[in-house]
Design a protein around this motif. Structure first.
Motif, PDB file in Angstrom:
ATOM      1  N   LEU A  27      18.333  37.004  53.273  1.00  0.00           N
ATOM      2  CA  LEU A  27      19.311  37.128  52.202  1.00  0.00           C
ATOM      3  C   LEU A  27      20.663  36.693  52.721  1.00  0.00           C
ATOM      4  O   LEU A  27      20.978  36.912  53.894  1.00  0.00           O
ATOM      5  N   SER A  29      24.832  36.984  51.457  1.00  0.00           N
ATOM      6  CA  SER A  29      25.801  37.437  50.443  1.00  0.00           C
ATOM      7  C   SER A  29      27.098  36.681  50.660  1.00  0.00           C
ATOM      8  O   SER A  29      27.286  35.595  50.138  1.00  0.00           O
ATOM      9  N   ASP A 121      33.837  48.571  59.569  1.00  0.00           N
ATOM     10  CA  ASP A 121      34.609  49.681  59.000  1.00  0.00           C
ATOM     11  C   ASP A 121      33.824  50.518  57.983  1.00  0.00           C
ATOM     12  O   ASP A 121      33.877  51.754  58.030  1.00  0.00           O
TER      13      ASP A 121
HETATM   14  C1  FAD Z   1      36.561  36.647  61.601  1.00  0.00           C
HETATM   15  C2  FAD Z   1      35.828  37.844  61.073  1.00  0.00           C
HETATM   16  C3  FAD Z   1      36.450  39.086  61.137  1.00  0.00           C
HETATM   17  C4  FAD Z   1      35.781  40.222  60.662  1.00  0.00           C
HETATM   18  N1  FAD Z   1      36.408  41.424  60.764  1.00  0.00           N
HETATM   19  C5  FAD Z   1      35.798  42.531  60.296  1.00  0.00           C
HETATM   20  C6  FAD Z   1      36.439  43.787  60.360  1.00  0.00           C
HETATM   21  O1  FAD Z   1      37.593  43.945  60.783  1.00  0.00           O
HETATM   22  N2  FAD Z   1      35.740  44.865  59.891  1.00  0.00           N
HETATM   23  C7  FAD Z   1      34.486  44.753  59.359  1.00  0.00           C
HETATM   24  O2  FAD Z   1      33.920  45.764  58.956  1.00  0.00           O
HETATM   25  N3  FAD Z   1      33.858  43.569  59.271  1.00  0.00           N
HETATM   26  C8  FAD Z   1      34.487  42.462  59.729  1.00  0.00           C
HETATM   27  N4  FAD Z   1      33.860  41.244  59.597  1.00  0.00           N
HETATM   28  C9  FAD Z   1      32.525  41.168  58.985  1.00  0.00           C
HETATM   29  C10 FAD Z   1      32.642  41.045  57.456  1.00  0.00           C
HETATM   30  O3  FAD Z   1      33.033  42.297  56.954  1.00  0.00           O
HETATM   31  C11 FAD Z   1      31.351  40.637  56.751  1.00  0.00           C
HETATM   32  O4  FAD Z   1      31.700  40.568  55.422  1.00  0.00           O
HETATM   33  C12 FAD Z   1      30.146  41.556  56.839  1.00  0.00           C
HETATM   34  O5  FAD Z   1      29.788  41.834  58.143  1.00  0.00           O
HETATM   35  C13 FAD Z   1      28.913  40.934  56.246  1.00  0.00           C
HETATM   36  O6  FAD Z   1      29.045  40.771  54.864  1.00  0.00           O
HETATM   37  P1  FAD Z   1      28.587  39.437  54.172  1.00  0.00           P
HETATM   38  O7  FAD Z   1      28.596  39.723  52.717  1.00  0.00           O
HETATM   39  O8  FAD Z   1      29.394  38.312  54.651  1.00  0.00           O
HETATM   40  O9  FAD Z   1      27.074  39.356  54.660  1.00  0.00           O
HETATM   41  P2  FAD Z   1      26.184  38.091  55.127  1.00  0.00           P
HETATM   42  O10 FAD Z   1      26.794  37.453  56.319  1.00  0.00           O
HETATM   43  O11 FAD Z   1      25.867  37.246  53.974  1.00  0.00           O
HETATM   44  O12 FAD Z   1      24.862  38.892  55.565  1.00  0.00           O
HETATM   45  C14 FAD Z   1      24.884  39.782  56.662  1.00  0.00           C
HETATM   46  C15 FAD Z   1      23.499  40.418  56.810  1.00  0.00           C
HETATM   47  O13 FAD Z   1      23.236  41.304  55.725  1.00  0.00           O
HETATM   48  C16 FAD Z   1      22.065  40.902  55.004  1.00  0.00           C
HETATM   49  N5  FAD Z   1      22.389  41.173  53.598  1.00  0.00           N
HETATM   50  C17 FAD Z   1      23.433  40.674  52.900  1.00  0.00           C
HETATM   51  N6  FAD Z   1      23.478  41.230  51.685  1.00  0.00           N
HETATM   52  C18 FAD Z   1      22.432  42.085  51.607  1.00  0.00           C
HETATM   53  C19 FAD Z   1      21.944  42.981  50.601  1.00  0.00           C
HETATM   54  N7  FAD Z   1      22.554  43.106  49.395  1.00  0.00           N
HETATM   55  N8  FAD Z   1      20.843  43.717  50.874  1.00  0.00           N
HETATM   56  C20 FAD Z   1      20.224  43.630  52.074  1.00  0.00           C
HETATM   57  N9  FAD Z   1      20.634  42.816  53.070  1.00  0.00           N
HETATM   58  C21 FAD Z   1      21.731  42.053  52.834  1.00  0.00           C
HETATM   59  C22 FAD Z   1      21.866  39.439  55.362  1.00  0.00           C
HETATM   60  O14 FAD Z   1      20.506  39.055  55.261  1.00  0.00           O
HETATM   61  C23 FAD Z   1      22.366  39.407  56.797  1.00  0.00           C
HETATM   62  O15 FAD Z   1      21.354  39.869  57.661  1.00  0.00           O
HETATM   63  C24 FAD Z   1      34.486  40.094  60.084  1.00  0.00           C
HETATM   64  C25 FAD Z   1      33.877  38.839  59.988  1.00  0.00           C
HETATM   65  C26 FAD Z   1      34.529  37.729  60.462  1.00  0.00           C
HETATM   66  C27 FAD Z   1      33.876  36.385  60.343  1.00  0.00           C
END
Ligand code: FAD
Length: 266
Positions: A27, A29, A121
């Motif tokens: 998946l 998101s 977080d």
């Molecule tokens: C530069 C940078 C800085 C960041 N800083 C922080 C921070 O300060 N604090 C923090 O908390 N995070 C931080 N993040 C992470 C960020 O919050 C991401 O949004 C989060 O880790 C993943 O969310 P996404 O929607 O992008 O997931 P994706 O990257 O699309 O997916 C992540 C994982 O979750 C699975 N997945 C996605 N959606 C679902 C669903 N609905 N059900 C089941 N599985 C699912 C996917 O298969 C994958 O394994 C940072 C990321 C980056 C690139």
């Protein structure tokens, strides 16, 4: 990047079918974790099933003090939601501290919880508020959901659809961010509701997010920053890495808990 089959799912049902039919589907998101993992080949799925365009996974509803946030809701949407701000401003504050504007506008709460990064977080807020994670198949309480570093109770083909929690009377969050990534080197979410106090720590545990018995015990007697003066948080189950030692993180837990209590007390 290497070749991958991309599928844009229009409904939860379609996403589940696409995932089931794929050789090694994943998946996606917001892609804020998965795309970097694919670029570095830490992940190499055959198929990507995009959840971003599924309307039923998006949005925030607040009924009384019960908050439900769709899994596909971005961090920026949580940060700017006026209804959550009224009853649980600590969660808006937390969402606003995640990464940078790009990450906040693309990353989703469902992706963050599914990924369960030990420095993320949202897990601290969900554990402290005893939230329920809703999936296509069941409801999982936060205590049972986070099972270790990057590990959750989710089954292989299970999709988070939403999270739900009752906003506590008081809540606060403070984190000491890594200056490069903004991930938490240590973050503490504290809650006081009725007689109960809960304090969940992210960024510091050797095994991911956890509740601090020492912080909770001190704050249960007196919900003030002064109550945390001189408490001893053991460093043995804390993380040591290139950024900070376990002992330093033990100190950060107390410092961040104090700041979180100040916020919770308004
Ligand atoms: C530069 C940078 C800085 C960041 N800083 C922080 C921070 O300060 N604090 C923090 O908390 N995070 C931080 N993040 C992470 C960020 O919050 C991401 O949004 C989060 O880790 C993943 O969310 P996404 O929607 O992008 O997931 P994706 O990257 O699309 O997916 C992540 C994982 O979750 C699975 N997945 C996605 N959606 C679902 C669903 N609905 N059900 C089941 N599985 C699912 C996917 O298969 C994958 O394994 C940072 C990321 C980056 C690139």
């Amino acid at each position: 990047m290497y070749e991958v089959n991309y599928h844009r799912a229009g409904s939860l049902e379609e996403a589940l079918k696409l995932l089931k039919d794929a050789d090694d589907g994943k998946l996606i998101s917001g892609g804020q974790t998965l795309i970097p993992a694919m670029k570095t080949r830490l992940a190499a799925p055959s198929d990507l099933v995009d959840l971003r365009h599924i309307a039923e996974l998006r949005g925030i509803s607040v009924s009384g003090r019960t908050v439900t946030i769709g899994a596909g809701t971005t961090h920026a949407e949580v940060a700017s939601n006026a209804d959550i701000e009224k009853i649980c401003p600590a969660l808006c504050h937390l969402a606003n501290l995640i990464g940078d504007p790009h990450v906040r506008h693309m990353g989703t709460i469902g992706g963050s919880l599914a990924n369960n990064d030990p420095a993320a977080d949202y897990p601290a807020a969900m554990l402290a508020m005893s939230a329920t994670i809703l999936t296509n198949a069941r409801e999982i309480v936060a205590e049972d959901f986070f099972t270790g570093l990057f590990e959750t109770a989710l089954e292989e083909d299970e999709i988070i659809t939403a999270v739900r929690f009752d906003a506590p009377a008081k809540a606060g969050y403070a984190k000491f961010p890594n200056p490069a990534s903004r991930y938490a080197m240590t973050g503490v979410f504290v809650v006081q509701d009725g007689g109960a106090v809960r304090a969940a720590v992210t960024g510091a545990g050797d095994d991911g997010v956890f509740r601090s018995a020492e912080v909770e015990e001190a704050l249960a007697k007196d919900f003030s920053p002064a109550a945390l003066d001189g408490i001893n948080v053991p460093a043995d189950a804390l993380m040591t890495d290139i950024h900070a030692s376990a002992a330093y993180r033990a100190g950060l837990i107390v410092a961040m808990a104090k700041r979180a209590v100040v916020m919770a007390n308004g």
